[in-house]
Write a protein that holds these residues in place. Structure first.
Motif, PDB file in Angstrom:
ATOM      1  N   ARG A  67      29.074-103.289   3.008  1.00  0.00           N
ATOM      2  CA  ARG A  67      29.004-104.815   3.022  1.00  0.00           C
ATOM      3  C   ARG A  67      30.193-105.553   3.409  1.00  0.00           C
ATOM      4  N   VAL A  68      31.249-105.073   3.297  1.00  0.00           N
ATOM      5  CA  VAL A  68      32.602-105.628   3.886  1.00  0.00           C
ATOM      6  C   VAL A  68      32.681-105.463   5.196  1.00  0.00           C
ATOM      7  N   LYS A  69      32.250-104.081   5.813  1.00  0.00           N
ATOM      8  CA  LYS A  69      31.855-103.804   7.290  1.00  0.00           C
ATOM      9  C   LYS A  69      31.198-104.822   7.703  1.00  0.00           C
ATOM     10  N   HIS A  70      30.048-104.890   7.112  1.00  0.00           N
ATOM     11  CA  HIS A  70      29.092-105.781   8.094  1.00  0.00           C
ATOM     12  C   HIS A  70      29.609-107.113   8.029  1.00  0.00           C
ATOM     13  N   TYR A  71      30.467-107.624   7.040  1.00  0.00           N
ATOM     14  CA  TYR A  71      30.852-109.019   6.926  1.00  0.00           C
ATOM     15  C   TYR A  71      32.096-109.136   8.251  1.00  0.00           C
ATOM     16  N   GLN A  86      37.478 -99.696   5.081  1.00  0.00           N
ATOM     17  CA  GLN A  86      38.158 -98.573   4.132  1.00  0.00           C
ATOM     18  C   GLN A  86      39.659 -99.261   3.646  1.00  0.00           C
ATOM     19  N   GLU A  87      40.330 -99.701   4.539  1.00  0.00           N
ATOM     20  CA  GLU A  87      41.695-100.195   4.057  1.00  0.00           C
ATOM     21  C   GLU A  87      41.426-101.124   3.011  1.00  0.00           C
ATOM     22  N   ALA A  88      40.555-102.229   2.934  1.00  0.00           N
ATOM     23  CA  ALA A  88      40.389-103.013   2.088  1.00  0.00           C
ATOM     24  C   ALA A  88      40.169-102.354   0.662  1.00  0.00           C
ATOM     25  N   ALA A 148      35.286-114.155  -8.699  1.00  0.00           N
ATOM     26  CA  ALA A 148      34.309-112.780  -8.811  1.00  0.00           C
ATOM     27  C   ALA A 148      34.904-111.540  -8.171  1.00  0.00           C
ATOM     28  N   VAL A 149      34.561-110.358  -8.678  1.00  0.00           N
ATOM     29  CA  VAL A 149      35.147-109.300  -8.109  1.00  0.00           C
ATOM     30  C   VAL A 149      34.718-109.123  -6.516  1.00  0.00           C
ATOM     31  N   SER A 150      33.407-109.660  -5.965  1.00  0.00           N
ATOM     32  CA  SER A 150      33.034-109.605  -4.699  1.00  0.00           C
ATOM     33  C   SER A 150      34.021-110.591  -3.799  1.00  0.00           C
ATOM     34  N   THR A 151      34.345-111.720  -4.481  1.00  0.00           N
ATOM     35  CA  THR A 151      35.044-112.615  -3.946  1.00  0.00           C
ATOM     36  C   THR A 151      36.310-112.154  -3.548  1.00  0.00           C
ATOM     37  N   TRP A 152      37.052-111.340  -4.721  1.00  0.00           N
ATOM     38  CA  TRP A 152      38.284-110.783  -4.500  1.00  0.00           C
ATOM     39  C   TRP A 152      38.209-109.867  -3.312  1.00  0.00           C
ATOM     40  N   ILE A 153      37.565-108.820  -3.401  1.00  0.00           N
ATOM     41  CA  ILE A 153      37.428-108.050  -2.341  1.00  0.00           C
ATOM     42  C   ILE A 153      37.067-108.380  -1.009  1.00  0.00           C
ATOM     43  N   PHE A 154      36.248-109.375  -0.687  1.00  0.00           N
ATOM     44  CA  PHE A 154      36.216-110.056   0.664  1.00  0.00           C
ATOM     45  C   PHE A 154      37.309-110.853   1.108  1.00  0.00           C
ATOM     46  N   THR A 155      38.003-111.369  -0.195  1.00  0.00           N
ATOM     47  CA  THR A 155      39.244-111.809   0.335  1.00  0.00           C
ATOM     48  C   THR A 155      40.398-110.948   1.036  1.00  0.00           C
ATOM     49  N   ILE A 156      40.509-109.834   0.084  1.00  0.00           N
ATOM     50  CA  ILE A 156      41.392-108.692   0.596  1.00  0.00           C
ATOM     51  C   ILE A 156      41.034-108.449   2.336  1.00  0.00           C
ATOM     52  N   ALA A 157      39.717-108.265   2.193  1.00  0.00           N
ATOM     53  CA  ALA A 157      39.217-107.751   3.597  1.00  0.00           C
ATOM     54  C   ALA A 157      39.569-108.740   4.633  1.00  0.00           C
ATOM     55  N   ARG A 158      39.430-110.119   4.400  1.00  0.00           N
ATOM     56  CA  ARG A 158      39.505-111.119   5.509  1.00  0.00           C
ATOM     57  C   ARG A 158      40.985-111.190   5.603  1.00  0.00           C
TER      58      ARG A 158
END
Length: 193
Positions: free
Chosen positions: A43-47, A63-65, A82-92
């Motif tokens: 999902r992060v890759k797609h984003y 992967q780094e995220a 939310a966990v998803s918000t936190w993870i996507f923020t790290i990726a961004r």
């Protein structure tokens, strides 16, 4: 009536992810991390691809995220996001850092590898739009008062929870939240021009 104690069954997917992240933070639970990775990595890759990263870079950043999620799991605060918000923020944030490292003297429109795009690829328009929006956002950010820039930078780029920002800056938590709210509203107004 007899009440039988059972394990807590989360009613919302975020509860499951929060439990998995807590297991990673507390016990370095590899099984919980594997669940997080298999769900969020694609999902992060797609984003990342959707906002303009080439596929290879998106995969590396995803992967780094998730590696950061493993290392920083103890920093997650479910009261903040939310966990998803936190993870996507790290990726961004990782993507922004990668773009900054790469940009140097490049212009914002040169941040995409046009050779990787095929003719008629819709990602070209999306990439250019994202690039221009990114530049407009940076320009608008520079127009904010310094105290608003500071809390936004700490919150969104450094991924610091509001409570930690308040402690770091020696200001009340409510002030941090107000500055973030005001800054976001001001950015919205500036971007709507």
């Amino acid at each position: 009536m007899t009440v039988v104690a059972t394990d807590f069954k989360p009613r919302h997917p975020d509860d499951l992810w929060a439990q998995a992240l807590a297991a990673v933070a507390e016990r370095q639970d590899r099984e919980a991390f594997a669940r997080l990775f298999s769900h969020f990595a694609p999902r992060v890759k797609h984003y990342l691809m959707h906002i303009g990263s080439p596929e290879l870079q998106a995969e590396e950043l995803a992967q780094e995220a998730l590696v950061s999620v493993w290392r920083k799991a103890a920093l997650f605060d479910p009261a903040q996001a939310a966990v998803s918000t936190w993870i996507f923020t790290i990726a961004r944030n990782l993507r922004v850092d990668a773009l900054r490292r790469r940009q140097g003297v490049e212009s914002a429109e040169e941040e995409f590898d046009f050779d990787l795009l095929q003719a008629g690829d819709a990602a070209l328009d999306d990439g250019l739009h994202a690039s221009r929006l990114n530049e407009r956002l940076r320009s608008a950010f520079r127009l904010l008062p310094p105290e608003q820039q500071q809390v936004l930078h700490l919150s969104y780029f450094e991924d610091e929870p509001h409570a930690r920002i308040a402690a770091q800056l020696s200001i009340p938590l409510g002030t941090v939240k107000s500055r973030v709210r005001l800054a976001v509203a001001q950015l919205r107004r500036l971007l709507e021009r």
